[in-house]
Design an enzyme around this catalytic site. Structure first.
Site, PDB file in Angstrom:
ATOM      1  N   GLY A 237       0.846  -1.097   0.001  1.00  0.00           N
ATOM      2  CA  GLY A 237       0.017  -0.040   0.150  1.00  0.00           C
ATOM      3  C   GLY A 237       0.745   1.257  -0.107  1.00  0.00           C
ATOM      4  O   GLY A 237       0.097   2.332  -0.272  1.00  0.00           O
ATOM      5  N   PRO A 274       4.624  -5.027  -0.620  1.00  0.00           N
ATOM      6  CA  PRO A 274       4.887  -3.830  -1.626  1.00  0.00           C
ATOM      7  C   PRO A 274       4.433  -4.368  -3.061  1.00  0.00           C
ATOM      8  O   PRO A 274       5.185  -5.297  -3.347  1.00  0.00           O
ATOM      9  CB  PRO A 274       5.891  -3.146  -1.152  1.00  0.00           C
ATOM     10  CG  PRO A 274       6.719  -4.112  -0.958  1.00  0.00           C
ATOM     11  CD  PRO A 274       6.053  -5.120  -0.140  1.00  0.00           C
ATOM     12  N   GLY A 275       3.657  -3.422  -3.640  1.00  0.00           N
ATOM     13  CA  GLY A 275       3.719  -3.778  -5.287  1.00  0.00           C
ATOM     14  C   GLY A 275       3.978  -2.127  -5.859  1.00  0.00           C
ATOM     15  O   GLY A 275       5.233  -2.177  -6.167  1.00  0.00           O
ATOM     16  N   ARG A 276       3.300  -1.470  -5.949  1.00  0.00           N
ATOM     17  CA  ARG A 276       3.408  -0.178  -6.357  1.00  0.00           C
ATOM     18  C   ARG A 276       4.720   0.558  -6.185  1.00  0.00           C
ATOM     19  O   ARG A 276       5.306   1.052  -6.852  1.00  0.00           O
ATOM     20  CB  ARG A 276       2.159   0.673  -6.019  1.00  0.00           C
ATOM     21  CG  ARG A 276       2.033   2.312  -6.892  1.00  0.00           C
ATOM     22  CD  ARG A 276       1.077   2.981  -6.420  1.00  0.00           C
ATOM     23  NE  ARG A 276      -0.135   2.185  -5.987  1.00  0.00           N
ATOM     24  CZ  ARG A 276      -1.392   2.222  -6.840  1.00  0.00           C
ATOM     25  NH1 ARG A 276      -1.116   2.817  -8.006  1.00  0.00           N
ATOM     26  NH2 ARG A 276      -2.292   1.661  -6.574  1.00  0.00           N
ATOM     27  N   ARG A 312      -5.697   2.658 -15.871  1.00  0.00           N
ATOM     28  CA  ARG A 312      -5.574   3.644 -14.583  1.00  0.00           C
ATOM     29  C   ARG A 312      -6.424   4.918 -14.808  1.00  0.00           C
ATOM     30  O   ARG A 312      -7.379   5.189 -13.869  1.00  0.00           O
ATOM     31  CB  ARG A 312      -4.448   3.696 -14.032  1.00  0.00           C
ATOM     32  CG  ARG A 312      -3.595   2.426 -13.442  1.00  0.00           C
ATOM     33  CD  ARG A 312      -2.565   2.674 -12.901  1.00  0.00           C
ATOM     34  NE  ARG A 312      -2.831   3.141 -11.465  1.00  0.00           N
ATOM     35  CZ  ARG A 312      -2.725   4.350 -10.878  1.00  0.00           C
ATOM     36  NH1 ARG A 312      -2.256   5.257 -11.656  1.00  0.00           N
ATOM     37  NH2 ARG A 312      -3.106   4.738  -9.679  1.00  0.00           N
ATOM     38  N   TYR A 316      -9.769   4.784 -12.651  1.00  0.00           N
ATOM     39  CA  TYR A 316      -9.492   5.583 -11.326  1.00  0.00           C
ATOM     40  C   TYR A 316      -9.614   7.063 -11.699  1.00  0.00           C
ATOM     41  O   TYR A 316      -9.194   7.793 -10.472  1.00  0.00           O
ATOM     42  CB  TYR A 316      -8.231   5.071 -10.611  1.00  0.00           C
ATOM     43  CG  TYR A 316      -8.274   3.715 -10.193  1.00  0.00           C
ATOM     44  CD1 TYR A 316      -8.982   3.054  -9.668  1.00  0.00           C
ATOM     45  CD2 TYR A 316      -6.808   3.146 -10.667  1.00  0.00           C
ATOM     46  CE1 TYR A 316      -8.677   1.592  -9.537  1.00  0.00           C
ATOM     47  CE2 TYR A 316      -6.675   1.854 -10.444  1.00  0.00           C
ATOM     48  CZ  TYR A 316      -7.459   1.011  -9.877  1.00  0.00           C
ATOM     49  OH  TYR A 316      -7.190  -0.151  -9.416  1.00  0.00           O
ATOM     50  N   CYS A 342     -13.031   2.647 -28.628  1.00  0.00           N
ATOM     51  CA  CYS A 342     -14.499   3.142 -28.908  1.00  0.00           C
ATOM     52  C   CYS A 342     -15.012   3.323 -27.561  1.00  0.00           C
ATOM     53  O   CYS A 342     -15.997   2.775 -27.154  1.00  0.00           O
ATOM     54  CB  CYS A 342     -15.267   2.425 -29.770  1.00  0.00           C
ATOM     55  SG  CYS A 342     -14.141   1.881 -31.554  1.00  0.00           S
ATOM     56  N   GLU A 343     -14.388   4.263 -26.948  1.00  0.00           N
ATOM     57  CA  GLU A 343     -15.096   4.662 -25.260  1.00  0.00           C
ATOM     58  C   GLU A 343     -14.761   5.988 -25.090  1.00  0.00           C
ATOM     59  O   GLU A 343     -13.539   6.545 -25.481  1.00  0.00           O
ATOM     60  CB  GLU A 343     -14.652   3.853 -24.209  1.00  0.00           C
ATOM     61  CG  GLU A 343     -14.761   2.229 -24.427  1.00  0.00           C
ATOM     62  CD  GLU A 343     -16.121   1.745 -23.848  1.00  0.00           C
ATOM     63  OE1 GLU A 343     -16.911   2.647 -23.351  1.00  0.00           O
ATOM     64  OE2 GLU A 343     -16.434   0.683 -23.908  1.00  0.00           O
ATOM     65  N   TYR A 371       0.386  -1.693 -12.077  1.00  0.00           N
ATOM     66  CA  TYR A 371      -1.075  -1.907 -12.537  1.00  0.00           C
ATOM     67  C   TYR A 371      -1.031  -1.233 -13.833  1.00  0.00           C
ATOM     68  O   TYR A 371      -2.080  -0.690 -14.424  1.00  0.00           O
ATOM     69  CB  TYR A 371      -2.050  -1.191 -11.671  1.00  0.00           C
ATOM     70  CG  TYR A 371      -1.629  -1.640 -10.146  1.00  0.00           C
ATOM     71  CD1 TYR A 371      -2.205  -2.828  -9.697  1.00  0.00           C
ATOM     72  CD2 TYR A 371      -1.006  -0.975  -9.203  1.00  0.00           C
ATOM     73  CE1 TYR A 371      -2.190  -3.422  -8.502  1.00  0.00           C
ATOM     74  CE2 TYR A 371      -0.814  -1.371  -7.908  1.00  0.00           C
ATOM     75  CZ  TYR A 371      -1.230  -2.730  -7.622  1.00  0.00           C
ATOM     76  OH  TYR A 371      -0.887  -3.281  -6.434  1.00  0.00           O
TER      77      TYR A 371
HETATM   78  C1  LIG Z   1      -2.580  -5.270  -4.035  1.00  0.00           C
HETATM   79  C2  LIG Z   1      -2.242  -5.636  -2.837  1.00  0.00           C
HETATM   80  C3  LIG Z   1      -1.144  -5.526  -2.411  1.00  0.00           C
HETATM   81  C4  LIG Z   1      -0.067  -4.599  -3.130  1.00  0.00           C
HETATM   82  O1  LIG Z   1      -0.565  -3.169  -2.933  1.00  0.00           O
HETATM   83  P1  LIG Z   1       0.353  -1.814  -3.281  1.00  0.00           P
HETATM   84  O2  LIG Z   1      -0.671  -0.671  -2.937  1.00  0.00           O
HETATM   85  O3  LIG Z   1       0.629  -2.085  -4.799  1.00  0.00           O
HETATM   86  O4  LIG Z   1       1.485  -1.894  -2.581  1.00  0.00           O
HETATM   87  C5  LIG Z   1      -0.753  -6.126  -1.318  1.00  0.00           C
HETATM   88  N1  LIG Z   1      -1.191  -6.920  -0.541  1.00  0.00           N
HETATM   89  C6  LIG Z   1      -2.660  -7.536  -1.024  1.00  0.00           C
HETATM   90  C7  LIG Z   1      -3.248  -8.224   0.065  1.00  0.00           C
HETATM   91  C8  LIG Z   1      -3.088  -6.648  -2.154  1.00  0.00           C
HETATM   92  O5  LIG Z   1      -4.527  -6.810  -2.449  1.00  0.00           O
END
Ligand SMILES: *Cc1c(COP(=O)(O)O)cnc(C)c1O
Length: 413
Positions: A237, A274-276, A312, A316, A342-343, A371
């Site tokens: 997150g 962490p992802g983002r 995105r 969003y 076409c949107e 993402y």
């Molecule tokens: C999407 C998700 C993440 C990663 O979230 P980021 O905002 O990209 O860091 C981590 N854990 C869970 C369970 C998720 O659904």
């Protein structure tokens, strides 16, 4: 490092973006390995306690990208059988994989148990029973954590907030206690951890701290009942800067201090998902300007990438910085930057001020590493773009552009 301009030319590390485009075509995702490594190290070094960083594969699931993190010692946070398959293929140590998601099917649970992953993050009582049942069938014990929904407001976009009572994720905080007691009695369940994840793109990490305090309190109450944990999984997150004028990068050091302080009384290992944060600013989407068009007062820059490539903005209303691949001090225009789909929702920027880019030249959409490709689709029967990984002065295609034949794979008349 990563993406920067030199003499008006956009570079990915030491490679001219235009050189990649000439060879690979557009639309194309370009990733910077150096950025991924830098972000990982920044995160990793902030923590003093023992921890595992399990990269949230849904942010960017290209094998080469997952492999960059696997080589740095990362695990993976997966949300499907397909992501587990990818993570294993990319060389992630199964012992560092955690499995999230509200709708795991039996076959997915079975695949996870058979591969002996670190733990399954269980999101409901029904799922707990399913995990126990599947583990019993396999004559195994499944390591689990409960995903607790701490009901804190992460102060982010409602579509990416997950830790509120009204969201579908996790077990409500007040029910988690009883569910752990139940889990303790199930013969094929091993209570291994406790997990939460309250939302995405958090620029203020205080809500994660607040959630941590709530979780720590729950852990104390459970400890009195003889339930102890090996790991606390704090989720992901942590946000990134999309808009340099508005966003302020969260301090990872403060985040680390807060989390470590919340769990200082417990003899546990920390897990992060962490992802983002790891990949978001390590990718751009490059697209060719096809046409200019004016409808009344409105100007449009029409490019060859669309919402099917990068969803995105449409999904969003997310902001992405957009700039020419070659800056040449042309006049600035205010326009909508739109794609071929076409949107009406097919746009990357609205009323966006940008140095005009002639037809046949290129724009870069920044902060597209998370993402981006993972949300790409074949809508309007458009083959999905290529992905390129840059490392220093070299680059390679890590996913080929889809072909027309790919579009109809598996179909019959
Ligand atoms: C999407 C998700 C993440 C990663 O979230 P980021 O905002 O990209 O860091 C981590 N854990 C869970 C369970 C998720 O659904």
């Amino acid at each position: 490092m990563d993406f920067h301009y030199k003499d008006g030319q956009l570079y990915a590390e030491d490679v001219k973006v235009k050189e990649i485009v000439k060879e690979v075509g557009t639309p194309v995702y370009i990733y910077s390995k150096a950025h991924f490594v830098e972000q990982f190290n920044k995160f990793d070094k902030a923590f003093k306690r023992e921890h595992t960083i399990s990269f949230a594969v849904k942010a960017n699931s290209n094998l080469a990208v997952i492999n960059v993190f696997a080589k740095l010692g990362a695990g993976a946070d997966i949300v499907s059988k397909g992501e587990l398959f990818r993570a294993l293929k990319a060389g992630v140590d199964a012992k560092k994989i955690v499995f999230s998601g509200v709708a795991k099917r039996d076959d997915e649970i079975e695949y996870a148990i058979e591969n002996d992953i670190m733990m399954i993050n269980v999101e409901s009582e029904d799922e707990l029973e399913a995990v126990n049942r599947v583990a019993q069938k396999l004559s195994k014990k499944a390591r689990i954590s409960l995903r607790v929904n701490p009901d804190v407001d992460p102060k982010t976009h409602p579509y990416i907030s997950t830790g509120l009572k009204k969201n579908k994720f996790g077990v409500p905080h007040n029910e988690a206690f009883d569910l752990y007691l139940k889990a303790k009695e199930l013969p094929n369940i091993e209570i291994y951890g406790i997990q939460f994840h309250i939302g995405s793109q958090l620029l203020d990490t205080k809500p994660i701290y607040d959630a941590s305090l709530k979780i720590a309190e729950l852990m104390r109450a459970l400890s009195d009942k003889g339930i102890e944990f090996k790991v606390v999984d704090v989720g992901g997150g942590v946000g990134i800067v999309y808009n340099e004028e508005e966003d302020k990068e969260p301090s990872i050091d403060d985040y680390a201090k807060q989390v470590e302080e919340a769990f200082k009384d417990f003899n546990i290992k920390l897990v992060f998902e962490p992802g983002r944060f790891l990949v978001g600013n390590g990718g751009i989407l490059v697209s060719e300007v096809i046409y200019h068009k004016t409808n009344g007062d409105k100007k449009f820059l029409i490019v060859d990438a669309g919402m099917n490539d990068l969803l995105r903005p449409s999904l969003y209303n997310a902001y992405h910085k957009i700039a020419p691949v070659e800056k040449q001090n042309r006049e600035e225009i205010v326009c909508d930057i739109v794609g071929p789909i076409c949107e009406t929702g097919d746009f990357f920027g609205r009323d966006y001020k940008i140095e005009d880019v002639p037809n046949g030249e290129y724009i870069a959409v920044f902060s597209a590493g998370a993402y981006g490709f993972t949300m790409a689709s074949n809508y309007n029967s458009r083959p999905r773009p290529a992905e390129v990984l840059v490392d220093g002065d070299s680059f390679r295609v890590v996913r080929e552009r889809e072909t027309l034949e790919d579009l109809i794979k598996g179909e019959t008349i």
